[in-house]
Design a protein around this motif. Structure first.
Motif, PDB file in Angstrom:
ATOM      1  N   LEU A 127      34.707  36.205  49.608  1.00 37.73           N
ATOM      2  CA  LEU A 127      33.681  35.877  48.626  1.00 37.73           C
ATOM      3  C   LEU A 127      32.598  36.952  48.630  1.00 37.73           C
ATOM      4  CD1 LEU A 127      32.297  34.129  46.529  1.00 37.73           C
ATOM      5  CD2 LEU A 127      31.405  32.694  48.384  1.00 37.73           C
ATOM      6  N   ASP A 128      32.195  37.385  49.801  1.00 33.28           N
ATOM      7  CA  ASP A 128      31.190  38.444  49.920  1.00 33.28           C
ATOM      8  C   ASP A 128      31.694  39.737  49.260  1.00 33.28           C
ATOM      9  OD1 ASP A 128      28.809  39.674  50.732  1.00 33.28           O
ATOM     10  OD2 ASP A 128      29.646  40.286  52.652  1.00 33.28           O
ATOM     11  N   THR A 129      32.950  40.057  49.492  1.00 33.34           N
ATOM     12  CA  THR A 129      33.554  41.247  48.871  1.00 33.34           C
ATOM     13  C   THR A 129      33.545  41.127  47.354  1.00 33.34           C
ATOM     14  OG1 THR A 129      34.981  41.636  50.786  1.00 33.34           O
ATOM     15  CG2 THR A 129      35.674  42.603  48.695  1.00 33.34           C
ATOM     16  N   PHE A 130      33.883  39.941  46.854  1.00 34.52           N
ATOM     17  CA  PHE A 130      33.905  39.716  45.407  1.00 34.52           C
ATOM     18  C   PHE A 130      32.510  39.828  44.811  1.00 34.52           C
ATOM     19  CE2 PHE A 130      34.617  36.567  41.766  1.00 34.52           C
ATOM     20  CZ  PHE A 130      35.146  37.541  40.937  1.00 34.52           C
ATOM     21  N   VAL A 131      31.509  39.308  45.510  1.00 33.89           N
ATOM     22  CA  VAL A 131      30.127  39.408  45.045  1.00 33.89           C
ATOM     23  C   VAL A 131      29.720  40.871  44.897  1.00 33.89           C
ATOM     24  CG1 VAL A 131      27.719  39.037  45.744  1.00 33.89           C
ATOM     25  CG2 VAL A 131      29.353  37.145  45.829  1.00 33.89           C
ATOM     26  N   HIS A 132      30.143  41.719  45.830  1.00 33.90           N
ATOM     27  CA  HIS A 132      29.850  43.148  45.727  1.00 33.90           C
ATOM     28  C   HIS A 132      30.550  43.758  44.507  1.00 33.90           C
ATOM     29  CE1 HIS A 132      28.195  42.696  49.744  1.00 33.90           C
ATOM     30  NE2 HIS A 132      27.782  43.944  49.716  1.00 33.90           N
ATOM     31  N   GLU A 133      31.777  43.336  44.228  1.00 38.23           N
ATOM     32  CA  GLU A 133      32.479  43.804  43.031  1.00 38.23           C
ATOM     33  C   GLU A 133      31.729  43.385  41.772  1.00 38.23           C
ATOM     34  OE1 GLU A 133      36.565  42.857  42.540  1.00 38.23           O
ATOM     35  OE2 GLU A 133      37.131  43.446  44.565  1.00 38.23           O
ATOM     36  N   VAL A 134      31.325  42.122  41.728  1.00 42.90           N
ATOM     37  CA  VAL A 134      30.607  41.600  40.567  1.00 42.90           C
ATOM     38  C   VAL A 134      29.319  42.385  40.346  1.00 42.90           C
ATOM     39  CG1 VAL A 134      29.357  39.603  39.657  1.00 42.90           C
ATOM     40  CG2 VAL A 134      31.598  39.286  40.736  1.00 42.90           C
ATOM     41  N   PHE A 135      28.623  42.687  41.434  1.00 42.90           N
ATOM     42  CA  PHE A 135      27.381  43.457  41.341  1.00 42.90           C
ATOM     43  C   PHE A 135      27.617  44.794  40.644  1.00 42.90           C
ATOM     44  CE2 PHE A 135      24.605  46.752  43.115  1.00 42.90           C
ATOM     45  CZ  PHE A 135      23.345  46.223  42.874  1.00 42.90           C
ATOM     46  N   LEU A 136      28.648  45.517  41.052  1.00 44.29           N
ATOM     47  CA  LEU A 136      28.931  46.819  40.457  1.00 44.29           C
ATOM     48  C   LEU A 136      29.376  46.700  39.003  1.00 44.29           C
ATOM     49  CD1 LEU A 136      30.779  48.601  43.414  1.00 44.29           C
ATOM     50  CD2 LEU A 136      28.531  49.197  42.482  1.00 44.29           C
ATOM     51  N   ILE A 137      30.318  45.814  38.731  1.00 41.35           N
ATOM     52  CA  ILE A 137      30.837  45.682  37.367  1.00 41.35           C
ATOM     53  C   ILE A 137      29.743  45.247  36.408  1.00 41.35           C
ATOM     54  CG2 ILE A 137      32.423  44.369  35.902  1.00 41.35           C
ATOM     55  CD1 ILE A 137      34.338  44.269  38.323  1.00 41.35           C
ATOM     56  N   ALA A 138      28.967  44.244  36.794  1.00 41.02           N
ATOM     57  CA  ALA A 138      27.912  43.735  35.914  1.00 41.02           C
ATOM     58  C   ALA A 138      26.866  44.804  35.622  1.00 41.02           C
ATOM     59  CB  ALA A 138      27.263  42.505  36.534  1.00 41.02           C
ATOM     60  N   ASN A 139      26.425  45.521  36.666  1.00 42.17           N
ATOM     61  CA  ASN A 139      25.354  46.497  36.469  1.00 42.17           C
ATOM     62  C   ASN A 139      25.822  47.778  35.800  1.00 42.17           C
ATOM     63  OD1 ASN A 139      22.890  45.272  37.509  1.00 42.17           O
ATOM     64  ND2 ASN A 139      23.942  45.223  39.467  1.00 42.17           N
TER      65      ASN A 139
END
Length: 353
Positions: A127-139
């Protein structure tokens, strides 16, 4: 702590809570342009940010998270703050409402068994790894749209939570300054384009970067954790050099040529880029090789006014460097480039015979 979660089933779902403690931007600059696009992004969050599968040593790990509570909260806060921003009417208790944390449900399902799956940290890691992915993709899609600084991941009845320190400040301020007409120019990109590009990179849960693009993305994550220090100048050069495959410490002109090629800069723009990069490089060199006038950790400008100019110059150069790195990545996304290679050519002139 090791617990036997997988003893009775080959597929177990672990509920988590992702708590966001900061939902406001650091400034109101261009709020009427930026914030509606942020709302729109989360209102129609792509499926790639809601559902993710990982494969790890015989296990399939599925992460599911519903971002609609965030979309609803952003819409509410926008309506709540609009009268204040337009000076049309006072709003009662707006501060407490805007700064109230938001809790989002996330589920992690582990199917299969391996030597790690019985540990408490295992599902939370993904989940933590996915949150980091979401952070990059969204921004990279809508700069400033995902500020996860001070966020936390927790499991029910678990004493300790996993802290997430990912600030979107560099993305947000970079886009706001681009709207002011400054360069490098950040912009909003189609989410489908960013998701397709990121998927093609196939980073997954990789803990060490292997390509220049991966290294540049990881640099952005490191800077998002704490971009207010002098070593951010070193991080920025590492990211830029890795991205365009120049050697560490190689002359600035090579870096300028390659970034200029990606961003399609004319000669005049390359000269300006060269000047700013040399200024940033001087800060990096003073820190790495000595000569940097180290400020006191308390950093009180009131007690020593000399700190004002020092911090302001570093702040401006750091903003420039971060925007340059983000703008270069966005250029690769627009062109759907997932691998870079630069070939040097030898051009000669011979004597006529």
């Amino acid at each position: 702590m090791k617990v036997d979660y997988m003893a009775q089933s080959q597929s177990v779902t672990y509920p988590h809570v992702f708590e966001l403690k900061k939902l406001t931007r650091d400034s109101d600059e261009h709020w009427e342009t930026i914030e509606p696009q942020i709302q729109q992004f989360w209102h129609k969050a792509p499926k790639e940010l809601q559902h993710r599968n990982y494969e790890h040593e015989g296990c399939i790990i599925t992460v599911d998270i519903n971002w609609q509570p965030l979309a609803a909260r952003l819409r509410r806060d926008y309506v709540l703050l609009q009268p204040l921003r337009e000076n049309t009417a006072p709003v009662k208790d707006w501060l407490a409402k805007v700064y109230r944390p938001l809790r989002i449900r996330a589920d992690v399902t582990v199917s299969g068994t391996n030597k790690f799956c019985s540990y408490e940290w295992y599902p939370t890691f993904f989940l933590d790894t996915f949150v980091h992915e979401v952070f990059l993709i969204a921004n990279l899609s809508v700069p400033g749209s995902a500020d996860f600084y001070g966020a936390a991941i927790a499991r029910p009845q678990q004493r300790h939570s996993t802290e997430v320190r990912l600030s979107a400040f560099a993305f947000d301020v970079g886009w706001a300054e681009a709207l002011d007409g400054n360069w490098p120019s950040l912009q909003a990109l189609p989410r489908e384009l960013v998701c397709k590009w990121f998927k093609a990179l196939n980073i997954g849960y990789k803990q060490r970067a292997e390509t220049g693009i991966e290294r540049a993305l990881y640099v952005l994550l490191h800077m998002a954790r704490d971009d207010a220090r002098i070593d951010s100048a070193t991080w920025l050069f590492h990211g830029l050099e890795a991205l365009v495959s120049t050697k560490v410490g190689e002359n600035i002109s090579g870096l300028v040529r390659r970034i200029g090629a990606i961003l399609e800069l004319d000669v005049s723009a390359q000269k300006r880029l060269n000047k700013r990069l040399r200024e940033l490089y001087d800060w990096r060199s003073s820190f790495v090789h000595g000569g940097y006038a180290v400020p006191h950790p308390a950093a009180s400008e009131a007690m020593d006014r000399r700190l004002d100019d020092h911090l302001m110059e570093l702040h401006e150069l750091r903003k420039f460097g971060a925007s340059l790195l983000i703008a270069t990545l966005q250029a690769l996304i627009r062109k759907q480039i997932v691998e870079l290679r630069f070939d040097e050519q030898l051009v000669t002139t011979t004597i006529d015979t």
